[in-house]
Design an enzyme around this catalytic site. Structure first.
Site, PDB file in Angstrom:
ATOM      1  N   SER A  11       0.839  -1.200   0.000  1.00 38.56           N
ATOM      2  CA  SER A  11       0.000   0.000   0.000  1.00 38.56           C
ATOM      3  C   SER A  11       0.872   1.248   0.000  1.00 38.56           C
ATOM      4  O   SER A  11       1.598   1.521   0.959  1.00 38.56           O
ATOM      5  CB  SER A  11      -0.902   0.014   1.232  1.00 38.56           C
ATOM      6  OG  SER A  11      -1.552   1.266   1.302  1.00 38.56           O
ATOM      7  N   HIS A  36      -1.187  -1.284  -4.234  1.00 40.87           N
ATOM      8  CA  HIS A  36      -2.468  -0.860  -3.651  1.00 40.87           C
ATOM      9  C   HIS A  36      -2.462   0.653  -3.452  1.00 40.87           C
ATOM     10  O   HIS A  36      -1.536   1.212  -2.863  1.00 40.87           O
ATOM     11  CB  HIS A  36      -2.653  -1.582  -2.311  1.00 40.87           C
ATOM     12  CG  HIS A  36      -3.977  -1.379  -1.656  1.00 40.87           C
ATOM     13  ND1 HIS A  36      -5.094  -2.114  -1.998  1.00 40.87           N
ATOM     14  CD2 HIS A  36      -4.370  -0.532  -0.658  1.00 40.87           C
ATOM     15  CE1 HIS A  36      -6.121  -1.746  -1.235  1.00 40.87           C
ATOM     16  NE2 HIS A  36      -5.704  -0.766  -0.420  1.00 40.87           N
ATOM     17  N   ASP A  38      -4.635   3.869  -2.011  1.00 44.10           N
ATOM     18  CA  ASP A  38      -5.735   4.254  -1.119  1.00 44.10           C
ATOM     19  C   ASP A  38      -6.190   5.675  -1.389  1.00 44.10           C
ATOM     20  O   ASP A  38      -5.443   6.631  -1.157  1.00 44.10           O
ATOM     21  CB  ASP A  38      -5.255   4.159   0.339  1.00 44.10           C
ATOM     22  CG  ASP A  38      -5.136   2.721   0.805  1.00 44.10           C
ATOM     23  OD1 ASP A  38      -6.092   1.954   0.617  1.00 44.10           O
ATOM     24  OD2 ASP A  38      -4.070   2.371   1.354  1.00 44.10           O
ATOM     25  N   MET A  40      -8.761   8.584  -0.312  1.00 42.72           N
ATOM     26  CA  MET A  40      -9.606   8.995   0.830  1.00 42.72           C
ATOM     27  C   MET A  40     -10.118  10.411   0.613  1.00 42.72           C
ATOM     28  O   MET A  40      -9.356  11.280   0.189  1.00 42.72           O
ATOM     29  CB  MET A  40      -8.779   8.965   2.115  1.00 42.72           C
ATOM     30  CG  MET A  40      -8.158   7.628   2.402  1.00 42.72           C
ATOM     31  SD  MET A  40      -7.245   7.684   3.944  1.00 42.72           S
ATOM     32  CE  MET A  40      -6.527   6.037   3.954  1.00 42.72           C
ATOM     33  N   HIS A  69      -8.325   1.472  -4.223  1.00 40.14           N
ATOM     34  CA  HIS A  69      -9.303   1.307  -3.138  1.00 40.14           C
ATOM     35  C   HIS A  69      -9.929   2.670  -2.873  1.00 40.14           C
ATOM     36  O   HIS A  69      -9.294   3.554  -2.292  1.00 40.14           O
ATOM     37  CB  HIS A  69      -8.546   0.762  -1.911  1.00 40.14           C
ATOM     38  CG  HIS A  69      -9.370   0.610  -0.679  1.00 40.14           C
ATOM     39  ND1 HIS A  69      -8.807   0.405   0.566  1.00 40.14           N
ATOM     40  CD2 HIS A  69     -10.710   0.615  -0.479  1.00 40.14           C
ATOM     41  CE1 HIS A  69      -9.761   0.291   1.475  1.00 40.14           C
ATOM     42  NE2 HIS A  69     -10.927   0.429   0.867  1.00 40.14           N
ATOM     43  N   MET A  71     -12.035   4.957  -0.905  1.00 43.09           N
ATOM     44  CA  MET A  71     -12.701   5.211   0.382  1.00 43.09           C
ATOM     45  C   MET A  71     -13.354   6.582   0.267  1.00 43.09           C
ATOM     46  O   MET A  71     -12.943   7.557   0.907  1.00 43.09           O
ATOM     47  CB  MET A  71     -11.668   5.155   1.518  1.00 43.09           C
ATOM     48  CG  MET A  71     -11.256   3.734   1.859  1.00 43.09           C
ATOM     49  SD  MET A  71      -9.729   3.661   2.818  1.00 43.09           S
ATOM     50  CE  MET A  71      -8.544   3.758   1.491  1.00 43.09           C
ATOM     51  N   MET A 140     -11.899  -5.276   5.214  1.00 39.08           N
ATOM     52  CA  MET A 140     -11.113  -4.336   6.016  1.00 39.08           C
ATOM     53  C   MET A 140     -10.838  -4.962   7.380  1.00 39.08           C
ATOM     54  O   MET A 140     -11.768  -5.340   8.103  1.00 39.08           O
ATOM     55  CB  MET A 140     -11.860  -3.006   6.196  1.00 39.08           C
ATOM     56  CG  MET A 140     -12.019  -2.177   4.935  1.00 39.08           C
ATOM     57  SD  MET A 140     -10.498  -1.855   4.020  1.00 39.08           S
ATOM     58  CE  MET A 140      -9.461  -1.080   5.268  1.00 39.08           C
ATOM     59  N   PHE A 146      -6.609   5.158   7.941  1.00 39.51           N
ATOM     60  CA  PHE A 146      -5.218   5.335   8.355  1.00 39.51           C
ATOM     61  C   PHE A 146      -4.435   4.037   8.192  1.00 39.51           C
ATOM     62  O   PHE A 146      -4.995   2.953   8.401  1.00 39.51           O
ATOM     63  CB  PHE A 146      -5.155   5.767   9.831  1.00 39.51           C
ATOM     64  CG  PHE A 146      -5.952   7.015  10.101  1.00 39.51           C
ATOM     65  CD1 PHE A 146      -5.393   8.270   9.896  1.00 39.51           C
ATOM     66  CD2 PHE A 146      -7.275   6.929  10.509  1.00 39.51           C
ATOM     67  CE1 PHE A 146      -6.141   9.427  10.106  1.00 39.51           C
ATOM     68  CE2 PHE A 146      -8.038   8.071  10.727  1.00 39.51           C
ATOM     69  CZ  PHE A 146      -7.469   9.333  10.524  1.00 39.51           C
ATOM     70  N   ASP A 178      -7.155  -6.120   4.020  1.00 43.46           N
ATOM     71  CA  ASP A 178      -6.535  -4.791   4.029  1.00 43.46           C
ATOM     72  C   ASP A 178      -6.520  -4.209   5.436  1.00 43.46           C
ATOM     73  O   ASP A 178      -7.572  -3.993   6.038  1.00 43.46           O
ATOM     74  CB  ASP A 178      -7.322  -3.875   3.073  1.00 43.46           C
ATOM     75  CG  ASP A 178      -6.639  -2.529   2.873  1.00 43.46           C
ATOM     76  OD1 ASP A 178      -5.492  -2.366   3.322  1.00 43.46           O
ATOM     77  OD2 ASP A 178      -7.279  -1.655   2.251  1.00 43.46           O
ATOM     78  N   GLY A 179      -5.318  -3.955   5.925  1.00 40.04           N
ATOM     79  CA  GLY A 179      -5.149  -3.312   7.221  1.00 40.04           C
ATOM     80  C   GLY A 179      -4.512  -4.225   8.249  1.00 40.04           C
ATOM     81  O   GLY A 179      -5.027  -5.304   8.523  1.00 40.04           O
ATOM     82  N   GLY A 180      -3.383  -3.795   8.776  1.00 39.49           N
ATOM     83  CA  GLY A 180      -2.758  -4.532   9.868  1.00 39.49           C
ATOM     84  C   GLY A 180      -2.166  -5.878   9.502  1.00 39.49           C
ATOM     85  O   GLY A 180      -1.842  -6.680  10.390  1.00 39.49           O
ATOM     86  N   GLY A 200       0.979  -2.256   4.147  1.00 45.56           N
ATOM     87  CA  GLY A 200       1.475  -0.883   4.107  1.00 45.56           C
ATOM     88  C   GLY A 200       2.682  -0.695   4.982  1.00 45.56           C
ATOM     89  O   GLY A 200       3.831  -0.837   4.545  1.00 45.56           O
TER      90      GLY A 200
HETATM   91  C1  DX5 Z   1      -6.511   1.852   5.428  1.00 45.67           C
HETATM   92  C2  DX5 Z   1      -6.044   1.528   4.047  1.00 45.67           C
HETATM   93  C3  DX5 Z   1      -5.007   0.463   3.990  1.00 45.67           C
HETATM   94  C4  DX5 Z   1      -3.704   0.830   4.632  1.00 45.67           C
HETATM   95  C5  DX5 Z   1      -3.010  -0.429   5.077  1.00 45.67           C
HETATM   96  O1  DX5 Z   1      -7.565   2.739   5.359  1.00 45.67           O
HETATM   97  O2  DX5 Z   1      -7.128   1.102   3.234  1.00 45.67           O
HETATM   98  O3  DX5 Z   1      -4.782   0.050   2.645  1.00 45.67           O
HETATM   99  O4  DX5 Z   1      -2.868   1.543   3.750  1.00 45.67           O
HETATM  100  O5  DX5 Z   1      -1.912  -0.065   5.824  1.00 45.67           O
HETATM  101  P1  DX5 Z   1      -1.303  -0.996   6.961  1.00 45.67           P
HETATM  102  O6  DX5 Z   1      -0.830  -2.235   6.281  1.00 45.67           O
HETATM  103  O7  DX5 Z   1      -0.193  -0.152   7.508  1.00 45.67           O
HETATM  104  O8  DX5 Z   1      -2.394  -1.261   7.948  1.00 45.67           O
HETATM  105 ZN    ZN Z   2      -6.671   0.109   1.259  1.00 42.40          ZN
END
Ligand code: DX5
Ligand code: ZN
Length: 222
Positions: A11, A36, A38, A40, A69, A71, A140, A146, A178-180, A200
């Site tokens: 990401s 990826h 993002d 926002m 993605h 958002m 998610m 974030f 996606d995420g963590g 990310g």
């Molecule tokens: C969060 C994003 C993710 C984010 C993932 O809103 O959609 O794609 O960049 O980042 P990490 O891997 O650091 O959680």
């Molecule tokens: Zn994302």
């Protein structure tokens, strides 16, 4: 499109934006299959990132598919623009889509893969009636907005439930997390049925980002 499991999608949100070309070239040279992106809007999520011009700039250097993605509210307004900017996968949020089925057809009519993302509080059961029209479901594993947040453990069960639903309906839908995502939870996610892992911070905050990508790719699923 390269679809060898697991697909690793770094990401770019976690990249050094002042050295974006360098970061994209790192991904080009790595074992990652996708990139990826993002987007926002400060409305659907409580944060702003970047938009169409930056996506175009990434496209000029990226040699891998762009997994965009969105958002954002009213994502259907921007489908064509992101496709034109170079998106290969366009993912909209279920929670931001009043007419999801129509938006999926719209994405497909541009030639992009059609993705649907769901927030941690949204049940995978809500996807059952549209599953055959969805190329990718993005689960998610954090509340979107974030990078660098803690993985929500319920995602393992959601992944397994979605995988069972996909098998039952005979759909060819890919599951993206996606995420963590990190080197500790990746194998269990793949075993539960994930196909695509977004990563990310674990990648871009490392001294050896392409090493992290390679190690994630070597994780085994079922
Ligand atoms: C969060 C994003 C993710 C984010 C993932 O809103 O959609 O794609 O960049 O980042 P990490 O891997 O650091 O959680
Ligand atoms: Zn994302």
């Amino acid at each position: 499109m390269i679809n060898e499991r697991p697909i690793i999608a770094p990401s770019i949100l976690a990249a050094d934006f002042a050295n974006l070309q360098h970061e994209v070239e790192m991904v080009n040279a790595s074992a990652a299959q996708w990139l990826h992106i993002d987007i926002m809007d400060g409305v659907f999520v409580p944060n702003l990132s970047f938009g169409i011009p930056v996506t175009e700039a990434i496209r000029r250097h990226a040699r891998k598919p762009l997994d965009v993605h969105l958002m954002i509210v009213h994502p259907e307004r921007y489908v064509e623009a992101f496709r034109k900017a170079g998106a290969d996968v366009i993912t909209v949020h279920l929670e931001a889509s009043t007419h999801l089925h129509r938006t999926l057809q719209q994405i497909k009519s541009t030639g992009a893969m059609a993705g649907v993302a769901i927030n941690p509080h949204t049940s995978v059961a809500l996807l059952e009636d549209t599953l055959r029209d969805i190329d990718l479901v993005c689960l998610m594993a954090v509340n979107p907005g974030f990078g660098g947040q803690k993985f929500i453990d319920q995602t393992f069960q959601k992944t397994a439930a979605l995988k069972a639903m996909i098998s039952r309906t005979g759909a060819a839908t890919l599951i993206e997390i996606d995420g963590g995502v990190n080197e500790q939870n990746a194998a269990a996610l793949l075993q539960a049925g994930a196909d695509v892992l977004v990563a990310g911070n674990v990648v871009f905050s490392s001294d050896n980002p392409s090493g992290v990508i390679s190690r994630l790719r070597e994780k085994q699923g079922n």
